[in-house]
Motif scaffolding. Structure first.
Motif, PDB file in Angstrom:
ATOM      1  N   PRO A   1       7.730   7.040  13.300  1.00 54.51           N
ATOM      2  CA  PRO A   1       7.926   5.680  13.814  1.00 54.51           C
ATOM      3  C   PRO A   1       6.685   4.798  13.704  1.00 54.51           C
ATOM      4  O   PRO A   1       6.779   3.631  13.348  1.00 54.51           O
ATOM      5  CB  PRO A   1       8.312   5.909  15.278  1.00 54.51           C
ATOM      6  CG  PRO A   1       8.989   7.243  15.254  1.00 54.51           C
ATOM      7  CD  PRO A   1       8.214   8.056  14.262  1.00 54.51           C
ATOM      8  N   LYS A   2       5.512   5.360  13.988  1.00 53.17           N
ATOM      9  CA  LYS A   2       4.283   4.559  13.948  1.00 53.17           C
ATOM     10  C   LYS A   2       3.951   4.156  12.520  1.00 53.17           C
ATOM     11  O   LYS A   2       3.593   2.996  12.255  1.00 53.17           O
ATOM     12  CB  LYS A   2       3.118   5.328  14.566  1.00 53.17           C
ATOM     13  CG  LYS A   2       1.855   4.474  14.744  1.00 53.17           C
ATOM     14  CD  LYS A   2       0.755   5.233  15.472  1.00 53.17           C
ATOM     15  CE  LYS A   2      -0.480   4.343  15.655  1.00 53.17           C
ATOM     16  NZ  LYS A   2      -1.588   5.049  16.341  1.00 53.17           N
ATOM     17  N   VAL A   3       4.090   5.082  11.580  1.00 50.83           N
ATOM     18  CA  VAL A   3       3.822   4.767  10.177  1.00 50.83           C
ATOM     19  C   VAL A   3       4.811   3.720   9.675  1.00 50.83           C
ATOM     20  O   VAL A   3       4.436   2.773   8.979  1.00 50.83           O
ATOM     21  CB  VAL A   3       3.893   6.033   9.301  1.00 50.83           C
ATOM     22  CG1 VAL A   3       3.851   5.667   7.815  1.00 50.83           C
ATOM     23  CG2 VAL A   3       2.746   6.980   9.636  1.00 50.83           C
ATOM     24  N   ALA A   4       6.085   3.879  10.043  1.00 58.46           N
ATOM     25  CA  ALA A   4       7.114   2.940   9.600  1.00 58.46           C
ATOM     26  C   ALA A   4       6.831   1.533  10.114  1.00 58.46           C
ATOM     27  O   ALA A   4       6.969   0.552   9.381  1.00 58.46           O
ATOM     28  CB  ALA A   4       8.488   3.405  10.080  1.00 58.46           C
ATOM     29  N   LEU A   5       6.421   1.426  11.382  1.00 57.37           N
ATOM     30  CA  LEU A   5       6.121   0.121  11.973  1.00 57.37           C
ATOM     31  C   LEU A   5       4.914  -0.518  11.301  1.00 57.37           C
ATOM     32  O   LEU A   5       4.934  -1.707  10.947  1.00 57.37           O
ATOM     33  CB  LEU A   5       5.863   0.290  13.479  1.00 57.37           C
ATOM     34  CG  LEU A   5       5.457  -0.978  14.245  1.00 57.37           C
ATOM     35  CD1 LEU A   5       6.534  -2.041  14.146  1.00 57.37           C
ATOM     36  CD2 LEU A   5       5.174  -0.628  15.712  1.00 57.37           C
ATOM     37  N   PHE A   6       3.859   0.246  11.121  1.00 59.46           N
ATOM     38  CA  PHE A   6       2.645  -0.290  10.504  1.00 59.46           C
ATOM     39  C   PHE A   6       2.895  -0.659   9.038  1.00 59.46           C
ATOM     40  O   PHE A   6       2.277  -1.584   8.516  1.00 59.46           O
ATOM     41  CB  PHE A   6       1.507   0.722  10.610  1.00 59.46           C
ATOM     42  CG  PHE A   6       0.756   0.669  11.918  1.00 59.46           C
ATOM     43  CD1 PHE A   6      -0.584   0.313  11.947  1.00 59.46           C
ATOM     44  CD2 PHE A   6       1.375   0.971  13.124  1.00 59.46           C
ATOM     45  CE1 PHE A   6      -1.291   0.266  13.147  1.00 59.46           C
ATOM     46  CE2 PHE A   6       0.687   0.922  14.326  1.00 59.46           C
ATOM     47  CZ  PHE A   6      -0.651   0.552  14.337  1.00 59.46           C
ATOM     48  N   ARG A   7       3.792   0.042   8.387  1.00 59.18           N
ATOM     49  CA  ARG A   7       4.113  -0.253   6.985  1.00 59.18           C
ATOM     50  C   ARG A   7       4.773  -1.624   6.867  1.00 59.18           C
ATOM     51  O   ARG A   7       4.467  -2.395   5.951  1.00 59.18           O
ATOM     52  CB  ARG A   7       5.023   0.836   6.433  1.00 59.18           C
ATOM     53  CG  ARG A   7       5.263   0.764   4.928  1.00 59.18           C
ATOM     54  CD  ARG A   7       5.861   2.070   4.451  1.00 59.18           C
ATOM     55  NE  ARG A   7       6.110   2.059   3.028  1.00 59.18           N
ATOM     56  CZ  ARG A   7       7.297   1.875   2.476  1.00 59.18           C
ATOM     57  NH1 ARG A   7       8.360   1.680   3.252  1.00 59.18           N
ATOM     58  NH2 ARG A   7       7.454   1.890   1.175  1.00 59.18           N
ATOM     59  N   VAL A   8       5.671  -1.922   7.801  1.00 62.09           N
ATOM     60  CA  VAL A   8       6.308  -3.244   7.812  1.00 62.09           C
ATOM     61  C   VAL A   8       5.255  -4.315   8.070  1.00 62.09           C
ATOM     62  O   VAL A   8       5.229  -5.363   7.410  1.00 62.09           O
ATOM     63  CB  VAL A   8       7.409  -3.312   8.894  1.00 62.09           C
ATOM     64  CG1 VAL A   8       7.891  -4.755   9.071  1.00 62.09           C
ATOM     65  CG2 VAL A   8       8.570  -2.408   8.527  1.00 62.09           C
ATOM     66  N   PHE A   9       4.387  -4.064   9.029  1.00 62.38           N
ATOM     67  CA  PHE A   9       3.314  -5.020   9.331  1.00 62.38           C
ATOM     68  C   PHE A   9       2.503  -5.317   8.076  1.00 62.38           C
ATOM     69  O   PHE A   9       2.194  -6.474   7.773  1.00 62.38           O
ATOM     70  CB  PHE A   9       2.399  -4.461  10.425  1.00 62.38           C
ATOM     71  CG  PHE A   9       1.162  -5.287  10.676  1.00 62.38           C
ATOM     72  CD1 PHE A   9       1.161  -6.279  11.634  1.00 62.38           C
ATOM     73  CD2 PHE A   9       0.000  -5.080   9.931  1.00 62.38           C
ATOM     74  CE1 PHE A   9       0.023  -7.060  11.861  1.00 62.38           C
ATOM     75  CE2 PHE A   9      -1.137  -5.841  10.149  1.00 62.38           C
ATOM     76  CZ  PHE A   9      -1.114  -6.841  11.111  1.00 62.38           C
ATOM     77  N   HIS A  10       2.122  -4.267   7.342  1.00 64.77           N
ATOM     78  CA  HIS A  10       1.266  -4.473   6.181  1.00 64.77           C
ATOM     79  C   HIS A  10       1.954  -5.234   5.066  1.00 64.77           C
ATOM     80  O   HIS A  10       1.300  -5.980   4.325  1.00 64.77           O
ATOM     81  CB  HIS A  10       0.701  -3.145   5.673  1.00 64.77           C
ATOM     82  CG  HIS A  10      -0.705  -2.934   6.113  1.00 64.77           C
ATOM     83  ND1 HIS A  10      -1.789  -3.428   5.425  1.00 64.77           N
ATOM     84  CD2 HIS A  10      -1.207  -2.347   7.223  1.00 64.77           C
ATOM     85  CE1 HIS A  10      -2.896  -3.127   6.078  1.00 64.77           C
ATOM     86  NE2 HIS A  10      -2.567  -2.475   7.169  1.00 64.77           N
TER      87      HIS A  10
END
Length: 271
Positions: free
Chosen positions: A58-67
């Motif tokens: 979940p954390k990687v997925a969220l940060f990926r969208v942010f980037h």
């Protein structure tokens, strides 16, 4: 997206949003700008306009969208801030950095993503992510050494922090264990950066101490260190640009100090 999957994603985002806001704030050097990007990421996911990859953590997925959003915007810094003072310094210093190195370093050290996870978030190869992290360390190490004030009531931690920053080439002006001693120490010269715990020896507030020091002596970078970072990332008032969780690693402290000294950006907190 089904209602059930939507609720799951919303729950996952909620658990990791404080850390995305911390990262966005350190990345932009501004609470306002950082929160704008975090909010844009949240809205894009919930509206179905961004790919939230449920195969990833979940954390990687969220940060990926942010980037994806951050990169498409051109990765500006301190957006909407004044052209004077600390924000101007941040903008000036940003122009000297190799593209993407700041993002890679923050992801790897402050948020503790592996090189592979950093690569996934940034959309680059793992070897490229590792190279960006190495370049960032080299560039941050060139920052001018300065004077650092430590506000920490635990003697072992205070000594450890002193050893880390001294080895980096900085000078420690002193160590304060209470709010009153911090104010007395600052009166002799607050230095170029403050490293501060939140809860001090006599139950006084490191936040209050820092805000009083900044109000009297002027702005300087501040790094808060706490076992409960989520308590400072509520969105209810001004929050710190640099926040380290306890227990910390030496790498995290080195990264945050280098970032703060290099960019000279800070936000104060309401007591």
């Amino acid at each position: 997206m089904t209602a059930q999957s939507g609720e799951l994603i919303a729950s996952q985002i909620g658990a990791n949003l404080p850390y995305l806001r911390r990262y966005a704030r350190a990345l932009t050097g501004s609470q306002t700008s950082g929160d704008q990007y975090a909010l844009a990421s949240l809205e894009a996911i919930l509206a179905g306009d961004a790919e939230y990859d449920s195969v990833l953590s979940p954390k990687v997925a969220l940060f990926r969208v942010f980037h994806a959003i951050w990169s498409s915007s051109g990765a500006p810094a301190a957006e909407g801030e004044s052209d004077a003072g600390l924000a101007a310094k941040a903008q000036k210093h940003l122009q000297r950095l190799t593209p993407n190195t700041r993002e890679a370093l923050l992801l790897h050290t402050i948020e503790e993503f592996s090189a592979a996870e950093t690569a996934t978030i940034m959309g680059v190869s793992e070897s490229e992510a590792s190279e960006l992290i190495s370049i960032a360390y080299e560039e941050m190490a060139r920052a001018t050494a300065g004077k650092i004030m430590i506000i920490e009531d635990e003697a072992v931690i205070a000594m450890d922090l002193e050893a880390i920053v001294t080895e980096m080439g900085h000078t420690v002006t002193g160590i304060a264990r209470t709010e009153s001693s911090a104010l007395d120490l600052a009166a002799k010269g607050p230095g170029d950066l403050i490293l501060s715990d939140i809860q001090l020896a006599d139950n006084s507030s490191g936040v209050d101490a820092v805000n009083k020091i900044l109000a009297k002596h002027g702005d300087c970078p501040v790094i808060f260190i706490t076992a409960f970072p989520e308590r400072l990332l509520t969105g209810e008032g001004p929050e710190p640009a640099f926040l380290i969780s306890k227990p910390y690693t030496e790498e995290q402290v080195r990264s945050a100090v280098s970032q703060a000294m290099f960019f000279s950006s800070t936000e104060t907190l309401k007591g």
